[in-house]
Motif scaffolding. Structure first.
Motif, PDB file in Angstrom:
ATOM      1  N   VAL A 196     -10.931  -4.107   0.808  1.00  0.00           N
ATOM      2  CA  VAL A 196      -9.972  -4.189   1.916  1.00  0.00           C
ATOM      3  C   VAL A 196      -9.869  -2.857   2.651  1.00  0.00           C
ATOM      4  O   VAL A 196     -10.059  -2.781   3.860  1.00  0.00           O
ATOM      5  CB  VAL A 196      -8.590  -4.643   1.404  1.00  0.00           C
ATOM      6  N   ASN A 197      -9.529  -1.806   1.921  1.00  0.00           N
ATOM      7  CA  ASN A 197      -9.461  -0.468   2.514  1.00  0.00           C
ATOM      8  C   ASN A 197      -9.559   0.556   1.392  1.00  0.00           C
ATOM      9  O   ASN A 197      -9.640   0.195   0.205  1.00  0.00           O
ATOM     10  CB  ASN A 197      -8.184  -0.269   3.349  1.00  0.00           C
ATOM     11  N   GLN A 198      -9.513   1.820   1.740  1.00  0.00           N
ATOM     12  CA  GLN A 198      -9.739   2.874   0.759  1.00  0.00           C
ATOM     13  C   GLN A 198      -8.631   2.938  -0.281  1.00  0.00           C
ATOM     14  O   GLN A 198      -8.895   3.111  -1.482  1.00  0.00           O
ATOM     15  CB  GLN A 198      -9.867   4.231   1.462  1.00  0.00           C
ATOM     16  N   ALA A 257       0.810  -1.220   0.000  1.00  0.00           N
ATOM     17  CA  ALA A 257       0.000   0.000   0.000  1.00  0.00           C
ATOM     18  C   ALA A 257       0.841   1.267   0.000  1.00  0.00           C
ATOM     19  O   ALA A 257       0.396   2.306  -0.485  1.00  0.00           O
ATOM     20  CB  ALA A 257      -0.928  -0.008   1.215  1.00  0.00           C
ATOM     21  N   SER A 258       2.060   1.204   0.514  1.00  0.00           N
ATOM     22  CA  SER A 258       2.830   2.426   0.713  1.00  0.00           C
ATOM     23  C   SER A 258       3.961   2.633  -0.275  1.00  0.00           C
ATOM     24  O   SER A 258       4.443   3.757  -0.436  1.00  0.00           O
ATOM     25  CB  SER A 258       3.395   2.448   2.142  1.00  0.00           C
ATOM     26  N   VAL A 259       4.442   1.560  -0.928  1.00  0.00           N
ATOM     27  CA  VAL A 259       5.564   1.698  -1.855  1.00  0.00           C
ATOM     28  C   VAL A 259       5.027   1.669  -3.283  1.00  0.00           C
ATOM     29  O   VAL A 259       4.627   0.623  -3.792  1.00  0.00           O
ATOM     30  CB  VAL A 259       6.610   0.586  -1.652  1.00  0.00           C
ATOM     31  N   TYR A 260       5.004   2.843  -3.916  1.00  0.00           N
ATOM     32  CA  TYR A 260       4.528   2.922  -5.301  1.00  0.00           C
ATOM     33  C   TYR A 260       5.608   2.363  -6.233  1.00  0.00           C
ATOM     34  O   TYR A 260       6.796   2.617  -6.026  1.00  0.00           O
ATOM     35  CB  TYR A 260       4.240   4.384  -5.655  1.00  0.00           C
ATOM     36  N   PRO A 261       5.245   1.548  -7.258  1.00  0.00           N
ATOM     37  CA  PRO A 261       3.901   1.163  -7.698  1.00  0.00           C
ATOM     38  C   PRO A 261       3.606  -0.318  -7.441  1.00  0.00           C
ATOM     39  O   PRO A 261       3.059  -1.001  -8.305  1.00  0.00           O
ATOM     40  CB  PRO A 261       3.971   1.445  -9.196  1.00  0.00           C
ATOM     41  N   LEU A 262       4.016  -0.843  -6.279  1.00  0.00           N
ATOM     42  CA  LEU A 262       3.855  -2.275  -6.014  1.00  0.00           C
ATOM     43  C   LEU A 262       2.399  -2.727  -6.160  1.00  0.00           C
ATOM     44  O   LEU A 262       2.112  -3.762  -6.762  1.00  0.00           O
ATOM     45  CB  LEU A 262       4.366  -2.611  -4.611  1.00  0.00           C
ATOM     46  N   LYS A 284      -8.999   0.113  -2.675  1.00  0.00           N
ATOM     47  CA  LYS A 284     -10.180   0.350  -3.513  1.00  0.00           C
ATOM     48  C   LYS A 284      -9.853   1.305  -4.652  1.00  0.00           C
ATOM     49  O   LYS A 284     -10.257   1.085  -5.798  1.00  0.00           O
ATOM     50  CB  LYS A 284     -11.314   0.922  -2.668  1.00  0.00           C
ATOM     51  N   GLU A 285      -9.116   2.372  -4.355  1.00  0.00           N
ATOM     52  CA  GLU A 285      -8.772   3.349  -5.387  1.00  0.00           C
ATOM     53  C   GLU A 285      -7.925   2.727  -6.486  1.00  0.00           C
ATOM     54  O   GLU A 285      -8.157   2.971  -7.679  1.00  0.00           O
ATOM     55  CB  GLU A 285      -8.039   4.531  -4.744  1.00  0.00           C
ATOM     56  N   VAL A 286      -6.926   1.908  -6.096  1.00  0.00           N
ATOM     57  CA  VAL A 286      -6.071   1.269  -7.101  1.00  0.00           C
ATOM     58  C   VAL A 286      -6.850   0.236  -7.893  1.00  0.00           C
ATOM     59  O   VAL A 286      -6.742   0.152  -9.122  1.00  0.00           O
ATOM     60  CB  VAL A 286      -4.838   0.625  -6.433  1.00  0.00           C
ATOM     61  N   ALA A 287      -7.667  -0.588  -7.205  1.00  0.00           N
ATOM     62  CA  ALA A 287      -8.444  -1.629  -7.886  1.00  0.00           C
ATOM     63  C   ALA A 287      -9.406  -1.024  -8.900  1.00  0.00           C
ATOM     64  O   ALA A 287      -9.535  -1.519 -10.031  1.00  0.00           O
ATOM     65  CB  ALA A 287      -9.214  -2.467  -6.865  1.00  0.00           C
ATOM     66  N   GLU A 288     -10.069   0.068  -8.533  1.00  0.00           N
ATOM     67  CA  GLU A 288     -11.007   0.700  -9.459  1.00  0.00           C
ATOM     68  C   GLU A 288     -10.283   1.336 -10.636  1.00  0.00           C
ATOM     69  O   GLU A 288     -10.814   1.345 -11.755  1.00  0.00           O
ATOM     70  CB  GLU A 288     -11.838   1.745  -8.707  1.00  0.00           C
ATOM     71  N   ARG A 289      -9.071   1.838 -10.411  1.00  0.00           N
ATOM     72  CA  ARG A 289      -8.286   2.393 -11.502  1.00  0.00           C
ATOM     73  C   ARG A 289      -7.894   1.308 -12.501  1.00  0.00           C
ATOM     74  O   ARG A 289      -7.953   1.515 -13.720  1.00  0.00           O
ATOM     75  CB  ARG A 289      -7.040   3.082 -10.936  1.00  0.00           C
TER      76      ARG A 289
END
Length: 409
Positions: A59-61, A35-40, A64-69
């Motif tokens: 799972v969390n916000q 969640a914290s190390v882009y772009p894992l 959710k943002e990455v999954a929807e993207r």
């Protein structure tokens, strides 16, 4: 770009490998690093299935943002275009593409190339950040542009005249045009997209081919046909086999006569030498009993070689008024190669249908009919059954422009 033995030089479009900087710590938490190390998270999510991505979005916000993207990229069509800019010794080959190239959930690809400007046995000199390699055109397309295990066709056309959301001027289009363009069709819910070769002059062979590729419970909603010579009467053999006889103008139809066709498919491993009479069929299929209304397909024929821009725009506006656009759309355009106002027509589409990618080509004869009639809300009517093939709407055109529009949720 520098020249390498007369090769066609172009920069690589592949994303460079990213080295994520993950610090070594005593209490390593993989979920926290994702969640914290882009772009894992982006890298991991692009390999997940649709259902897994939906689960991850709960799972969390941040997940959710990455999954929807990632899901949003998979729902839309992707495209690429290669065109030349500059003059004489300072010409450069430019590759532009949509942001979701190789990331959407591709089912099929249609790739056009101008056979007067590039040949399949020509070498492409591929440049990336640190290396230089040489590939044939099919090798380059397969390794750089086509997602793994995707069916696609290569169509050799007199001229490529697409319109995508890319910065290029009218002069670039008119003087140089595209060398090759491609459109990747995503997996559309309740729709199966397939392609196959057939010989329309042999009805028994045509029927066997249709049975091989199209399931008994499916019906054709959109049909694209590309051939190397005028079909004349044999065109109606294809329509007899693939288009419902009781309501033919509910099937969007488009295509044309071009230089050549090649298909690359997983469905049938059998290798076959195709004759000049063989036709490539690209079909959008839907189960007859499916009640979902998430997909529509329309086609439009604009006839005449001397229309003013205002007259052409008026017909295109009428087409738009009689279609129902959904969240995602893509277009195909087949234009007579002898029409002189080709560029003006090309500019009209994004003005009237903004944001819709348009894969376009010139042809030596256009195939299509109108299917953009308004929906009849007065209730079901008994359709008159066609007596024979000649009762189909007229499908062969000259001095015309054909538009096919598919749209879905």
């Amino acid at each position: 770009m520098t020249s390498h033995g007369g090769a066609f030089c172009i920069k690589s479009v592949k994303q460079p490998k990213l080295d994520a900087n993950v610090p070594c710590v005593k209490d390593f938490d993989f979920g926290h690093c994702l969640a914290s190390v882009y772009p894992l998270l982006d890298i991991v999510f692009k390999y997940l299935t649709f259902m897994d991505l939906r689960a991850c979005s709960e799972v969390n916000q941040s997940w959710k943002e990455v999954a929807e993207r990632v899901l949003a990229k998979r729902r839309t069509a992707s495209w690429f275009t290669c065109y030349r800019v500059g003059y004489k010794s300072r010409k450069a080959n430019i590759m532009a593409h949509s942001s979701n190239l190789n990331f959407n959930n591709v089912e099929m690809g249609v790739i056009l190339y101008d056979c007067n400007r590039i040949k399949l046995n020509k070498y492409i000199c591929l440049h990336d950040a640190s290396t230089l390699s040489r590939k044939t055109v099919p090798e380059y397309i397969e390794e750089e542009l086509v997602p793994n295990s995707v069916d696609y066709c290569l169509l050799a056309v007199p001229r490529v005249v697409s319109y995508f959301n890319v910065e290029r001027t009218t002069k670039d289009i008119q003087d140089h045009g595209s060398v090759f363009d491609g459109l990747f069709i995503p997996k559309i819910p309740n729709i199966r997209t397939i392609m196959f070769h057939c010989n329309p002059s042999k009805k028994k062979e045509l029927e066997d081919t249709a049975r091989l590729y199209i399931r008994p419970e499916e019906e054709v909603k959109c049909l694209l046909l590309f051939c190397k010579k005028q079909l004349h009467g044999s065109l109606y053999n294809i329509l007899d086999c693939l288009v419902p006889k009781d309501n033919p103008n509910r099937v969007a139809l488009g295509g044309g006569v071009i230089h050549g066709t090649k298909t690359f498919q997983r469905l049938c491993a059998e290798k076959k030498i195709y004759t000049v009479k063989d036709t490539v069929c690209v079909t959008f299929l839907k189960e007859r009993d499916c009640v979902s209304d998430n997909f529509r397909a329309y086609s439009c024929v604009i006839k005449g070689s001397d229309l003013t821009k205002a007259e052409f725009d008026s017909e295109l506006e009428e087409f738009k008024q009689n279609v129902s656009l959904k969240n995602h759309s893509l277009g195909f355009r087949i234009c007579c190669s002898a029409k002189y106002q080709d560029v003006e027509e090309l500019q009209s589409f994004p003005q009237i249908f903004p944001g819709i990618p348009l894969l376009g080509l010139e042809a030596y004869g256009e195939i299509g009919w109108n299917t953009f009639h308004k929906e009849d809300t007065s209730g079901p009517k008994k359709s008159k059954r066609l007596r024979h093939s000649r009762d189909y709407p007229h499908a062969e055109n000259f001095w015309s422009t054909i538009f096919v529009l598919v749209t879905w949720d």
